[in-house]
Design a protein around this motif. Sequence first.
Motif, PDB file in Angstrom:
ATOM      1  N   LEU A 202       0.824  -1.206   0.000  1.00 35.03           N
ATOM      2  CA  LEU A 202       0.000   0.000   0.000  1.00 35.03           C
ATOM      3  C   LEU A 202       0.861   1.259   0.000  1.00 35.03           C
ATOM      4  O   LEU A 202       0.488   2.278  -0.579  1.00 35.03           O
ATOM      5  CB  LEU A 202      -0.933   0.006   1.208  1.00 35.03           C
ATOM      6  N   MET A 203       2.010   1.195   0.648  1.00 32.46           N
ATOM      7  CA  MET A 203       2.931   2.335   0.632  1.00 32.46           C
ATOM      8  C   MET A 203       3.358   2.654  -0.795  1.00 32.46           C
ATOM      9  O   MET A 203       3.347   3.810  -1.233  1.00 32.46           O
ATOM     10  CB  MET A 203       4.170   2.017   1.475  1.00 32.46           C
ATOM     11  N   ARG A 204       3.707   1.611  -1.548  1.00 37.01           N
ATOM     12  CA  ARG A 204       4.114   1.833  -2.942  1.00 37.01           C
ATOM     13  C   ARG A 204       2.947   2.325  -3.779  1.00 37.01           C
ATOM     14  O   ARG A 204       3.113   3.181  -4.648  1.00 37.01           O
ATOM     15  CB  ARG A 204       4.705   0.556  -3.532  1.00 37.01           C
ATOM     16  N   ASP A 205       1.746   1.813  -3.528  1.00 36.29           N
ATOM     17  CA  ASP A 205       0.568   2.290  -4.253  1.00 36.29           C
ATOM     18  C   ASP A 205       0.336   3.781  -3.981  1.00 36.29           C
ATOM     19  O   ASP A 205       0.031   4.546  -4.894  1.00 36.29           O
ATOM     20  CB  ASP A 205      -0.677   1.502  -3.841  1.00 36.29           C
ATOM     21  N   ALA A 206       0.471   4.186  -2.718  1.00 36.04           N
ATOM     22  CA  ALA A 206       0.307   5.601  -2.367  1.00 36.04           C
ATOM     23  C   ALA A 206       1.336   6.453  -3.098  1.00 36.04           C
ATOM     24  O   ALA A 206       1.022   7.523  -3.634  1.00 36.04           O
ATOM     25  CB  ALA A 206       0.442   5.792  -0.860  1.00 36.04           C
ATOM     26  N   ALA A 207       2.570   5.970  -3.141  1.00 40.56           N
ATOM     27  CA  ALA A 207       3.635   6.699  -3.827  1.00 40.56           C
ATOM     28  C   ALA A 207       3.347   6.805  -5.324  1.00 40.56           C
ATOM     29  O   ALA A 207       3.565   7.852  -5.948  1.00 40.56           O
ATOM     30  CB  ALA A 207       4.975   6.000  -3.592  1.00 40.56           C
TER      31      ALA A 207
ATOM     32  N   ILE B 251       6.413  19.331  -2.622  1.00 42.18           N
ATOM     33  CA  ILE B 251       6.077  18.852  -1.282  1.00 42.18           C
ATOM     34  C   ILE B 251       5.082  17.699  -1.369  1.00 42.18           C
ATOM     35  O   ILE B 251       4.099  17.763  -2.107  1.00 42.18           O
ATOM     36  CB  ILE B 251       5.514  19.996  -0.422  1.00 42.18           C
ATOM     37  N   ILE B 252       5.355  16.649  -0.609  1.00 42.62           N
ATOM     38  CA  ILE B 252       4.507  15.459  -0.548  1.00 42.62           C
ATOM     39  C   ILE B 252       3.830  15.437   0.820  1.00 42.62           C
ATOM     40  O   ILE B 252       4.485  15.555   1.847  1.00 42.62           O
ATOM     41  CB  ILE B 252       5.339  14.167  -0.724  1.00 42.62           C
ATOM     42  N   GLU B 253       2.498  15.281   0.830  1.00 43.90           N
ATOM     43  CA  GLU B 253       1.755  15.243   2.092  1.00 43.90           C
ATOM     44  C   GLU B 253       0.741  14.107   2.064  1.00 43.90           C
ATOM     45  O   GLU B 253       0.290  13.689   0.994  1.00 43.90           O
ATOM     46  CB  GLU B 253       1.056  16.592   2.310  1.00 43.90           C
ATOM     47  N   ASP B 254       0.385  13.604   3.239  1.00 38.83           N
ATOM     48  CA  ASP B 254      -0.593  12.512   3.305  1.00 38.83           C
ATOM     49  C   ASP B 254      -2.026  13.039   3.385  1.00 38.83           C
ATOM     50  O   ASP B 254      -2.884  12.648   2.597  1.00 38.83           O
ATOM     51  CB  ASP B 254      -0.281  11.566   4.470  1.00 38.83           C
ATOM     52  N   VAL B 255      -2.296  13.934   4.327  1.00 38.98           N
ATOM     53  CA  VAL B 255      -3.653  14.464   4.530  1.00 38.98           C
ATOM     54  C   VAL B 255      -3.569  15.968   4.784  1.00 38.98           C
ATOM     55  O   VAL B 255      -2.654  16.430   5.474  1.00 38.98           O
ATOM     56  CB  VAL B 255      -4.340  13.788   5.741  1.00 38.98           C
TER      57      VAL B 255
ATOM     58  N   ALA C 201       7.472   9.759   0.438  1.00 36.32           N
ATOM     59  CA  ALA C 201       8.371  10.531  -0.427  1.00 36.32           C
ATOM     60  C   ALA C 201       9.630   9.743  -0.744  1.00 36.32           C
ATOM     61  O   ALA C 201      10.161   9.817  -1.862  1.00 36.32           O
ATOM     62  CB  ALA C 201       8.725  11.853   0.242  1.00 36.32           C
ATOM     63  N   THR C 202      10.095   8.961   0.221  1.00 38.76           N
ATOM     64  CA  THR C 202      11.298   8.150   0.001  1.00 38.76           C
ATOM     65  C   THR C 202      11.069   7.126  -1.107  1.00 38.76           C
ATOM     66  O   THR C 202      11.934   6.912  -1.959  1.00 38.76           O
ATOM     67  CB  THR C 202      11.712   7.432   1.300  1.00 38.76           C
ATOM     68  N   VAL C 203       9.896   6.496  -1.113  1.00 37.38           N
ATOM     69  CA  VAL C 203       9.571   5.523  -2.162  1.00 37.38           C
ATOM     70  C   VAL C 203       9.535   6.214  -3.529  1.00 37.38           C
ATOM     71  O   VAL C 203      10.066   5.688  -4.515  1.00 37.38           O
ATOM     72  CB  VAL C 203       8.216   4.836  -1.869  1.00 37.38           C
TER      73      VAL C 203
END
Length: 226
Positions: A66-71, A136-140, A97-99
């Motif tokens: 799921l982390m990779r899917d989000a990226a 900039i990368i943000e989650d929510v 962001a790292t992914v």
Amino acid sequence: VVSTQSTGFKRINLSKMCSQGSVNKGEFVRSLYRHGAIKFGEFKLKSGIMSPVYFDLRCLVSLPGLMRDAATLLYAASKGMTYSTICGVPYTALPIATVISVDHNIPMVIRRKEMKDYGTKKMVEGIFESGDRCLIIEDVITTGGSILETVDVLQKAGLSATEGVVLLDRQQGGAINLSNSSFNIRSVFNITEILEILSTAGDIDRDTMDRTLAFVNENQLFRQGS
């Protein structure tokens, strides 16, 4: 598109929601829900407001798929934006962001939340040149405040930061606040889309959806033109 009479938000036509960057957006949202990243109940937010929904994406560090899917979704959302480096808002967006950095060979910088009293005492770690454009990368986003704090730190370090991508916009005025600060934000999902996906799939009932949308509509932190 049909307007919901009770909330003023627009109903999303799910048939038009397609896969993005090889990730099925509907299945991604349902997976977040199944793993507890999307919760319904009563939750106290950072602002002190009690909310019927909570997004806890910190669990993604334990879910590499799921982390990779989000990226992948966030990278696809940045198409057409101009940048030479990226920065994840600490802390939840940092591993995402790292992914993106590793998968697409994009340089990354890390913004510290506090200055150390030893070593180089830098607030921004990484290799960059003054004037480099940083995405900039943000989650929510709720108010957009965390992004603006990150913008301030990056700009003081000499970077240009005027654009970003976020996985989820809670639709409580954060995008308006950012726009008022001349910051361009793109979201992969907004809360209406999340609720439509879960409701259509039968994961939540109609009452939960309507109650959540009513909360969002009644708790606008920034409004257009304000």
